[in-house]
Design an enzyme around this catalytic site. Structure first.
Site, mmCIF file in Angstrom:
data_model
loop_
_atom_site.group_PDB
_atom_site.id
_atom_site.type_symbol
_atom_site.label_atom_id
_atom_site.label_comp_id
_atom_site.label_asym_id
_atom_site.label_seq_id
_atom_site.Cartn_x
_atom_site.Cartn_y
_atom_site.Cartn_z
ATOM 1 N N ARG A 59 0.865 -1.171 0.000
ATOM 2 C CA ARG A 59 0.000 0.000 0.000
ATOM 3 C C ARG A 59 0.903 1.223 0.000
ATOM 4 O O ARG A 59 2.116 1.116 0.049
ATOM 5 C CB ARG A 59 -0.975 0.004 1.176
ATOM 6 C CG ARG A 59 -0.556 -0.674 2.493
ATOM 7 C CD ARG A 59 0.617 -0.121 3.189
ATOM 8 N NE ARG A 59 0.516 1.330 3.354
ATOM 9 C CZ ARG A 59 1.541 2.120 3.578
ATOM 10 N NH1 ARG A 59 2.749 1.621 3.647
ATOM 11 N NH2 ARG A 59 1.386 3.412 3.738
ATOM 12 N N GLY A 60 0.261 2.360 -0.205
ATOM 13 C CA GLY A 60 1.041 3.600 -0.358
ATOM 14 C C GLY A 60 1.035 3.985 -1.819
ATOM 15 O O GLY A 60 1.420 3.172 -2.660
ATOM 16 N N ALA A 61 0.609 5.197 -2.136
ATOM 17 C CA ALA A 61 0.386 5.563 -3.533
ATOM 18 C C ALA A 61 1.554 5.242 -4.467
ATOM 19 O O ALA A 61 1.386 4.510 -5.447
ATOM 20 C CB ALA A 61 0.014 7.052 -3.608
ATOM 21 N N GLN A 207 -1.082 2.078 10.135
ATOM 22 C CA GLN A 207 0.164 2.215 9.372
ATOM 23 C C GLN A 207 1.245 2.939 10.180
ATOM 24 O O GLN A 207 2.427 2.677 10.040
ATOM 25 C CB GLN A 207 -0.079 2.991 8.066
ATOM 26 C CG GLN A 207 -0.908 2.281 7.019
ATOM 27 C CD GLN A 207 -2.379 2.609 7.104
ATOM 28 O OE1 GLN A 207 -2.896 2.903 8.184
ATOM 29 N NE2 GLN A 207 -3.099 2.556 5.978
ATOM 30 N N ASP A 248 -2.237 10.747 -1.743
ATOM 31 C CA ASP A 248 -2.600 9.696 -2.688
ATOM 32 C C ASP A 248 -3.093 10.265 -4.009
ATOM 33 O O ASP A 248 -3.043 9.588 -5.032
ATOM 34 C CB ASP A 248 -3.673 8.785 -2.057
ATOM 35 C CG ASP A 248 -3.077 8.009 -0.902
ATOM 36 O OD1 ASP A 248 -2.920 8.590 0.187
ATOM 37 O OD2 ASP A 248 -2.721 6.830 -1.109
ATOM 38 N N ASN A 258 -5.511 12.214 1.201
ATOM 39 C CA ASN A 258 -4.554 11.421 1.948
ATOM 40 C C ASN A 258 -5.303 10.613 2.990
ATOM 41 O O ASN A 258 -6.524 10.727 3.148
ATOM 42 C CB ASN A 258 -3.496 12.331 2.602
ATOM 43 C CG ASN A 258 -2.271 11.556 3.062
ATOM 44 O OD1 ASN A 258 -1.677 10.801 2.290
ATOM 45 N ND2 ASN A 258 -1.915 11.717 4.334
ATOM 46 N N LYS A 259 -4.546 9.755 3.710
ATOM 47 C CA LYS A 259 -5.155 8.885 4.706
ATOM 48 C C LYS A 259 -6.136 9.613 5.612
ATOM 49 O O LYS A 259 -5.877 10.727 6.058
ATOM 50 C CB LYS A 259 -4.050 8.249 5.562
ATOM 51 C CG LYS A 259 -4.490 7.237 6.575
ATOM 52 C CD LYS A 259 -5.408 6.161 6.023
ATOM 53 C CE LYS A 259 -4.845 5.515 4.814
ATOM 54 N NZ LYS A 259 -5.812 4.710 4.047
HETATM 55 C C1 LIG Z 1 3.703 7.876 0.142
HETATM 56 S S1 LIG Z 1 2.028 7.949 -0.123
HETATM 57 C C2 LIG Z 1 1.443 6.957 1.163
HETATM 58 C C3 LIG Z 1 -0.002 7.234 1.419
HETATM 59 O O1 LIG Z 1 -0.746 6.037 1.207
HETATM 60 C C4 LIG Z 1 -1.396 5.734 2.427
HETATM 61 O O2 LIG Z 1 -2.641 5.120 2.226
HETATM 62 P P1 LIG Z 1 -2.723 3.497 2.241
HETATM 63 O O3 LIG Z 1 -1.841 3.030 3.352
HETATM 64 O O4 LIG Z 1 -4.203 3.235 2.463
HETATM 65 O O5 LIG Z 1 -2.266 3.065 0.865
HETATM 66 C C5 LIG Z 1 -1.560 7.074 3.098
HETATM 67 O O6 LIG Z 1 -2.576 7.844 2.512
HETATM 68 C C6 LIG Z 1 -0.199 7.647 2.843
HETATM 69 O O7 LIG Z 1 -0.079 9.018 3.016
#
Ligand SMILES: CSC[C@H]1O[C@H](OP(=O)(O)O)[C@H](O)[C@@H]1O
Length: 357
Positions: A59-61, A207, A248, A258-259
């Protein structure tokens, strides 16, 4: 050895490889088991990779974008093995499945579009794997280089010696390596600008508690976890100068998705005079989205809120609302840091100028 007791001498940004291509397939560090265990998924198809993205094994954009690029290589490899020169037509369904894995991180769609262009340019009859792997590897390496550049640019904004607060995970686990917001934090710590990182645990997926804390402990950077509900009090006590987050998807006017919990952090930061920094590569900027209202917000399972570690914690009969992201308006953002440069007090015009540079 499990990750929990990983050797402290290895620094996450140098040692963690969350996304690895080897022996004609994709290995993903399955982040659902961190920090207790280091487990890898060995993926041979785009469809299995789509499931890994959907289920947040990765996960993570930016990490989602890099993973999708390699997944297109898997789709092409599988189609060529079965259909030879007709491979391109037969991989489209797999690529569509990939594009439906998660809706918010624009990096997923950006990476797929870039790889589609490379697919179309493969000489007829040629095995596509080598050229497509070259393209996916370039996307991976360019993401790491962008993160290093953003680290420099963002760290230069952090002066005065007070500490910083971050949300979710934006490090080596969320990108091709080094990190976006966590990359800025790594660079700022190395430059002596900060001593301690305050990290929101980031409900419901944790996270922050599970991933950011783990990365920073491995880097031997002091990290202090907090419930995101405590962030406003931390700011009120004047203990942080910046709140630094990832994104994201950033809209053309600078609104940033974002999250979940980022928006309330930005409101509290503005109220308490804490600067708010969004760090993201330009692959996260969607100039087709006019503003934050145009960004699709992923709604995830209520069970992620009702349960913790697979155990029910909420009263039986309770429901849950679980948007995975929220949108912070550009008016609450003091700086957007990208590899192309820093946009202070973002506006549509400033974003357009950045993207043209
Ligand atoms: C470096 S961007 C990471 C971004 O992604 C996370 O969401 P997820 O863990 O649901 O993919 C979160 O929004 C982070 O800021």
């Amino acid at each position: 050895m499990d990750a929990y007791n990983a050797p402290m001498k290895n620094h996450a940004h140098d040692s963690i490889r969350a996304i690895i291509w080897q022996d004609h397939h994709l290995r993903l560090l399955d982040q659902r088991w961190l920090p207790q265990e280091t487990r890898y998924l060995d993926l041979h198809t785009a469809k299995d990779t789509a499931a890994a993205i959907r289920d947040m094994a990765v996960r993570g954009a930016p990490a989602i974008g890099v993973t999708a690029a390699y997944a297109v290589v898997l789709a092409a490899r599988q189609a060529y093995a079965r259909y030879r020169e007709n491979w391109l037509a037969h991989m489209q369904e797999d690529v569509e499945t990939l594009a439906q894995a998660r809706p918010t991180a624009v990096n997923l769609f950006w990476a797929i579009d870039v790889m589609r262009e490379h697919c179309a340019a493969i000489p007829k009859g040629q095995d596509p794997e080598a050229l497509l792997l070259e393209a996916a590897t370039r996307i991976h390496e360019e993401d790491i280089a962008a993160n290093r550049r953003m680290g420099e640019l963002g760290a230069a904004l952090i002066q005065g010696g007070r500490d910083v607060l971050t949300h979710c995970n934006t490090g080596s686990l969320a990108t091709g390596g080094y990190g976006t917001a966590l990359g800025v934090i790594r660079s700022a710590y190395a430059a002596g600008h900060i001593q301690t990182v305050f990290a929101d645990e980031t409900r419901p997926w944790l996270q922050g508690a599970r991933l950011t804390a783990w990365e920073l402990v491995q880097d031997e950077i002091p990290v202090c976890l907090l419930c995101e509900g405590a962030a406003a009090s931390l700011m009120r006590e004047g203990r942080v100068s910046w709140a630094i987050v990832g994104a994201d998807r950033i809209a053309a006017n600078g609104d940033a998705a974002n999250k979940i919990g980022t928006y309330s952090l930005a409101v509290a930061a503005r109220h308490h005079g804490v600067k708010f920094m969004v760090v993201a590569p330009t692959t996260t900027i969607d100039m087709q989205a006019a503003d934050g209202d145009a960004i699709p917000i992923e709604q995830r399972s209520a069970d992620e809120v009702l349960e913790l570690g697979g155990q029910r914690v909420a009263a039986r009969g309770a429901q849950a609302w679980n948007p995975s992201f929220d949108v912070t308006p550009a008016s609450l953002i003091d700086a957007i840091v990208t590899e192309k440069g820093v946009v202070t007090e973002p506006t549509r015009e400033k974003m357009q100028n950045l993207m043209k540079s």
